[in-house]
Motif scaffolding. Structure first.
Motif, PDB file in Angstrom:
ATOM      1  N   LEU A  92       0.808  -1.209  -0.064  1.00 46.22           N
ATOM      2  CA  LEU A  92      -0.294  -0.001  -0.188  1.00 46.22           C
ATOM      3  C   LEU A  92       0.737   1.167  -0.310  1.00 46.22           C
ATOM      4  CD1 LEU A  92      -2.920   1.373  -0.369  1.00 46.22           C
ATOM      5  CD2 LEU A  92      -2.577   0.556   2.234  1.00 46.22           C
ATOM      6  N   LYS A  93       2.126   0.922   1.423  1.00 48.01           N
ATOM      7  CA  LYS A  93       2.420   2.511   0.832  1.00 48.01           C
ATOM      8  C   LYS A  93       3.625   2.832  -0.598  1.00 48.01           C
ATOM      9  CE  LYS A  93       4.797   5.482   2.987  1.00 48.01           C
ATOM     10  NZ  LYS A  93       4.867   6.632   3.749  1.00 48.01           N
ATOM     11  N   ILE A 100       5.274   6.769  -8.967  1.00 47.90           N
ATOM     12  CA  ILE A 100       4.358   6.621  -9.369  1.00 47.90           C
ATOM     13  C   ILE A 100       2.874   6.273  -8.604  1.00 47.90           C
ATOM     14  CG2 ILE A 100       2.576   6.454 -11.469  1.00 47.90           C
ATOM     15  CD1 ILE A 100       5.398   6.417 -12.973  1.00 47.90           C
ATOM     16  N   THR A 101       1.961   7.319  -8.690  1.00 46.33           N
ATOM     17  CA  THR A 101       0.983   6.753  -7.369  1.00 46.33           C
ATOM     18  C   THR A 101      -0.112   6.070  -8.150  1.00 46.33           C
ATOM     19  OG1 THR A 101       0.910   9.245  -6.159  1.00 46.33           O
ATOM     20  CG2 THR A 101      -1.066   7.803  -5.721  1.00 46.33           C
ATOM     21  N   ASP A 102      -0.424   5.136  -7.897  1.00 43.26           N
ATOM     22  CA  ASP A 102      -0.923   3.495  -8.015  1.00 43.26           C
ATOM     23  C   ASP A 102      -2.297   3.544  -7.247  1.00 43.26           C
ATOM     24  OD1 ASP A 102      -2.223   1.317  -9.007  1.00 43.26           O
ATOM     25  OD2 ASP A 102      -0.352   0.100  -9.244  1.00 43.26           O
ATOM     26  N   LEU A 103      -3.392   4.309  -7.816  1.00 40.62           N
ATOM     27  CA  LEU A 103      -4.492   4.298  -6.793  1.00 40.62           C
ATOM     28  C   LEU A 103      -5.107   2.827  -7.349  1.00 40.62           C
ATOM     29  CD1 LEU A 103      -5.635   8.205  -6.495  1.00 40.62           C
ATOM     30  CD2 LEU A 103      -4.876   6.682  -4.784  1.00 40.62           C
ATOM     31  N   ARG A 104      -5.124   2.800  -7.910  1.00 45.89           N
ATOM     32  CA  ARG A 104      -5.848   0.636  -8.660  1.00 45.89           C
ATOM     33  C   ARG A 104      -5.343  -0.134  -7.423  1.00 45.89           C
ATOM     34  NH1 ARG A 104      -9.121  -0.625 -12.989  1.00 45.89           N
ATOM     35  NH2 ARG A 104      -9.416  -2.953 -12.598  1.00 45.89           N
ATOM     36  N   VAL A 137      -3.727   8.285   2.262  1.00 45.13           N
ATOM     37  CA  VAL A 137      -4.842   7.757   1.669  1.00 45.13           C
ATOM     38  C   VAL A 137      -5.333   8.743   1.095  1.00 45.13           C
ATOM     39  CG1 VAL A 137      -6.931   6.502   1.124  1.00 45.13           C
ATOM     40  CG2 VAL A 137      -5.555   5.467   2.108  1.00 45.13           C
ATOM     41  N   ALA A 138      -5.967  10.117   2.161  1.00 41.98           N
ATOM     42  CA  ALA A 138      -6.633  11.110   1.987  1.00 41.98           C
ATOM     43  C   ALA A 138      -5.777  12.104   1.119  1.00 41.98           C
ATOM     44  CB  ALA A 138      -6.982  11.915   3.063  1.00 41.98           C
TER      45      ALA A 138
END
Length: 320
Positions: A92-93, A100-104, A137-138
């Motif tokens: 998750l981290k 690259i943020t991987d929100l999926r 997350v926020a």
């Protein structure tokens, strides 16, 4: 049911640590020995090996693994040697704060876990990274997607204990219908409330009630009324409520179909489910796609990486 196989007589963790150290010494790494040990020890045994390794050689086993292995094999082993909550926290981290943020990926980890698993992951996240997972997350998610993830993370560990209540399920089905297909626009807050506050058995019962009452599936309603990360999170929660094994079988199939392989998805599913329900996932995979999961992994991977994953999944036939 887990697919992990361990020796019938537990091995002495100190001897395992010594054997690993010998495998690392000299020119090159004896990967066969490394795999034969680490891929056949459960979480308690792996933790004991790491303690012994540090005590004997004044070195962190993970650091030594990182220096000796490479590529996808290294990534898989480094995740595997962690205990399950720390592994989820690490995945998750990386998804939330990597280059690259991987929100999926972050959504998939959060929304496929039970409340008890999430509680342990939250504690591990704060201990390892010095901040609550909710903060990260926020900062990365937004809108209804953020609202869903934070609500799901806040679920109490005992949410959904016990059998489903059919009457309550019918009420939830009605509320979701009125919040979505029955009206112009969508009341996203109603979907967040039901999906984050109900246990898997209760949500699955609501889905059955929805189909019985309105002649359409709840999944069809979610697809029609939501989109983006928010819709993906709802679908992940709903599909895991129905059948986690079927859900992860689909994730694995998607990771390996077509040109190229999504090794990130392959690694995180295999390492996180081998001690949980991989046997059930394998059965669903074979039922849905007409071939064994081991055969698919063998076709899409190679070398020590392939050997390691197949050691965790279990070989369904001999490969030469």
């Amino acid at each position: 049911m887990a697919s992990l196989t361990v020796p019938p007589v537990p091995k002495w963790p100190r001897q395992d640590a010594i054997d690993l150290h010998r495998a690392f010494k000299g020119f090159g790494c004896d990967s066969t020995t490394v795999i034969s040990i680490l891929a056949h020890r459960d979480a308690v045994q792996r933790a004991a090996i790491q303690r012994e390794y540090r005590a004997l050689f004044n070195q962190d086993l993970a650091r030594r693994v990182a220096s000796e292995l490479s590529g996808h094999h290294k990534r898989a082993v480094l995740l595997w040697i962690l205990d399950p909550p720390a592994r989820d926290a690490t995945i998750l981290k990386q998804a939330l704060t990597g280059d690259i943020t991987d929100l999926r990926a972050a959504t998939e980890v959060i929304c496929s876990r039970t409340p008890a698993q999430l509680e342990m992951m939250r504690q591990a996240y704060a201990a390892r990274f010095g901040c609550p997972v909710e903060r990260d997350v926020a900062e990365r998610a937004s809108g209804d997607h953020r609202r869903l993830l934070l609500a799901y993370l806040a679920a109490t560990p005992w949410r959904g204990d016990g059998p489903a209540d059919p009457a309550a399920a019918a009420l939830d089905a009605r509320d979701l219908y009125l919040a979505g297909e029955r009206r112009l626009g969508t009341d996203e807050r109603a979907f967040v409330r039901v999906f984050s506050e109900r246990g898997r058995a209760q949500l699955a019962a609501a889905a059955r009630a929805y189909r019985h009452m309105y002649g359409r599936t709840l999944e069809q309603a979610v697809k029609g009324e939501t989109s983006g990360g928010f819709g993906f999170g709802l679908l992940t929660i709903l599909r895991c409520a129905d059948s986690p094994a079927r859900y992860f079988a689909k994730v694995l199939h998607k990771a390996m179909k077509g040109l190229g392989t999504s090794n990130s998805a392959l690694i995180w599913v295999v390492t996180t489910r081998a001690e949980v329900d991989m046997q059930h996932i394998k059965a669903e995979y074979h039922k849905m796609y007409g071939r064994s999961l081991a055969d698919a992994i063998h076709s899409e991977t190679s070398g020590n990486y392939r050997t390691f994953l197949l050691s965790l999944v279990g070989r369904d036939r001999a490969y030469y």
